[in-house]
Design an enzyme around this catalytic site. Structure first.
Site, short mmCIF file in Angstrom:
data_model
loop_
_atom_site.label_atom_id
_atom_site.label_comp_id
_atom_site.label_asym_id
_atom_site.label_seq_id
_atom_site.Cartn_x
_atom_site.Cartn_y
_atom_site.Cartn_z
N ASP A 287 -1.90 -2.80 -4.84
CA ASP A 287 0.08 -3.35 -4.14
C ASP A 287 0.90 -3.88 -5.03
OD1 ASP A 287 1.77 -1.51 -2.50
OD2 ASP A 287 1.42 -3.05 -1.34
N HIS B 178 10.49 -2.64 -8.30
CA HIS B 178 11.55 -2.82 -7.54
C HIS B 178 11.53 -4.66 -7.74
CE1 HIS B 178 9.39 -3.84 -4.50
NE2 HIS B 178 10.55 -4.17 -3.71
N HIS C 258 4.48 -6.35 -9.52
CA HIS C 258 5.61 -7.54 -8.96
C HIS C 258 4.66 -8.64 -8.89
CE1 HIS C 258 7.17 -4.01 -6.85
NE2 HIS C 258 6.08 -4.97 -5.40
N LYS D 189 5.58 2.90 -8.42
CA LYS D 189 4.84 3.04 -9.05
C LYS D 189 3.53 3.25 -7.91
CE LYS D 189 4.60 -1.54 -6.30
NZ LYS D 189 4.30 -0.50 -4.76
N LYS E 47 15.54 -7.76 -8.15
CA LYS E 47 15.86 -9.17 -7.38
C LYS E 47 17.02 -9.61 -8.48
CE LYS E 47 12.12 -8.26 -3.91
NZ LYS E 47 12.70 -7.98 -3.13
#
Ligand code: BG6
Length: 507
Positions: free
Chosen positions: A256, A199, A261, A169, A203
């Site tokens: 962002d 990402h 996320h 991204k 996790k």
């Protein structure tokens, strides 16, 4: 007829997941992402024995470097950031496969050199023509790079080999630009060869959301609007923007972090059970959530945004966002963003999902809190339950990875007095295995060609569709609110929940 075990694929996944012969070309080797995440993760994979012995890494950048200079950069990054211990023999083997190609992103000659380098590595190291092209560069250069890869015959998979492209991204800055970016990539690589990294999906604690929900029987019956009051998804950072002014100014917290996320976390929490854990089944379910998400009508009160001003971080006085190096004094970029999302399905009708993120907040923490409704009836005196709040299940994504269940319990003594207590699951206390870094998992999956943990373009588009009206609303308003560094965001964020009779958790 032979019996075909429907779980065969699932069982196959349990075999050691070791990448076959392959290599990677890394564009943007001087950037933070490469040095802090990608290079160390490659070493960690090699150290864990998950890369083929001939694995090769080609760095591509404008710097006038020789192979040795590049090797030094990789060495330093591994020493500083790798998760696992440094072992000379592992490093030596990896270092033998390091090459550097110097050039601009539109330099014909350099891409020809890259092609020859890959051929040489195929011969010398047995990489078998299998290559992943990792674009750790600003998206403005994607077009040039994939165009060159195509022109020099690097993008097409040779017979019996694969070619994949890995992108990070931001996947655009709104719906329209995300579509353009996708067209650029898909013009060269088939969609199955495009791996988009979010990402957070790499996790352990995020993958565990699916395990927790679908491997157990006790959560799912209460995982709906009958029992859940609301969901809070928080990704808070105590750091400021560091040296990333160039990237961050004009992007801001919502683009962002929320667009990718937090929307992915919301999708994992809200989705229905997938028919399998194959990429396509997961995508279908996540996509349904994102497609059913709507914003409340009044964006002025259901969202909040702020910019940090001078304050404190861990006992140190820190400057405000507008004083950070490289930030325009007139910047209206938000460093804190919070939005309310409704998931309009039978399961979630009336249950708001509150998503918030920010830099320079009280502490670094990412968590998903499922906050339950109060019991319909409390057969106690009012004073007995004065200190009882709502039951909650908190998924601690990081740090202190684990889960907490909050419920009421009688305080020992002669009277009935009920207070919140916590039941805790901590990774550290339950497992001896350390969690791999997200990038280890994701890079390995790229090399294995295993796509479930990579968002598809459709999900990216739907996430922009949700966020675009908020961004347009904020753009019309102009300047964001402010908050002092070290606090939990602007007062408008508190007001946003107070209006619904709720409060943010103080993680
Ligand atoms: C990145 C954002 O995606 O995630 C950064 O661009 C942020 O601004 C980072 O700092 C945080 O990642 P993590 O894994 O430390 O929570």
């Amino acid at each position: 007829m032979d019996y075909v075990n429907p779980l065969r694929d699932v069982e196959d996944r349990r075999l050691p997941r070791i990448a076959g012969p392959c290599g990677m070309v890394l564009f943007g080797v001087t950037g933070d992402l490469s040095r802090k995440k990608v290079m160390p993760a490659i070493y960690d994979l090699a150290n864990r024995g998950l890369l083929p012995p001939g694995f090769s890494l080609v760095g591509y950048a404008r710097r006038d470097w020789a192979d040795q200079d590049f090797a030094q950069i990789v060495h330093d990054s591994v020493k500083q950031y790798a998760r696992t211990e440094f072992r000379e023999e592992v490093w030596k083997q990896l270092a033998e496969g390091l090459r550097f190609v110097q050039g601009d992103f539109d330099d014909d000659g350099a891409f020809e050199t890259l092609r020859r380098t890959i051929e040489e590595l195929d011969q010398a190291r047995g990489t078998g023509g299998n290559y992943a092209f990792y674009l750790a560069i600003p998206p403005g250069f994607f077009g040039s790079v994939v165009g060159q890869l195509q022109e020099h015959g690097l993008a097409q998979s040779p017979e019996d080999a694969w070619r994949r492209v890995v992108v990070e991204k931001p996947f655009g800055h709104d719906l329209e630009s995300a579509r353009e970016l996708n067209d650029t990539l898909n013009g060269v690589f088939p969609s199955g060869s495009v791996f988009r990294i979010d990402h957070y999906l790499g996790k352990e604690t995020v993958q565990n959301i699916l395990a927790m929900r679908f491997a157990n029987n006790m959560f799912e019956p209460i995982w709906n609007a009958n029992y859940v009051d609301h969901v809070q998804i928080t990704m808070a950072e105590d750091v400021g923007i560091g040296g990333r002014a160039g990237y961050y100014d004009g992007i801001g917290a919502a683009r962002d972090v929320i667009q990718n996320h937090l929307m992915q976390l919301m999708a994992l929490v809200a989705m229905e059970e997938p028919t399998s854990f194959e990429a396509e089944s997961l995508r279908i379910e996540k996509q349904k959530v994102l497609a059913s998400a709507t914003l409340p009508r009044r964006l002025d009160v259901s969202t909040a945004r702020g910019q940090y001003v001078e304050g404190w971080a861990g006992g140190d006085k820190v400057q405000g966002f507008l004083e950070e190096e490289g930030i325009k004094k007139s910047s209206t970029t938000e460093t804190f963003a919070a939005i309310t999302v409704n998931v309009e399905t039978r399961r979630w009708a009336g249950v708001p999902f509150y998503l918030r993120t920010g830099k320079r907040l009280g502490r670094r923490v990412t968590e998903v809190a499922i906050v339950f409704k109060r019991a319909p009836h409390l057969p106690f005196t009012e004073t007995a339950t004065e200190e009882l709040t709502q039951n909650a299940l908190v998924i601690r994504v990081q740090p202190d990875e684990g889960m907490t269940l909050r419920f009421g319990s009688k305080v020992p003594g002669t009277a009935m007095e009920i207070r919140d207590v916590n039941m805790d699951f901590a990774y550290g206390g339950s497992f001896t295995e350390a969690s791999p870094e997200a990038y280890e998992r994701l890079i390995l999956d790229v090399l294995l060609g295993d796509p479930p943990l990579f968002p598809r373009h459709e999900e990216v588009e739907l996430s922009w569709k949700i966020l675009d009206p908020v961004l347009a609303h904020w753009a019309r308003k102009g300047k964001p609110d402010t908050y002092a560094a070290g606090t939990w965001g602007p007062p408008s964020a508190e007001a946003m929940l107070a209006r619904d009779g709720r409060t943010w958790r103080r993680p």
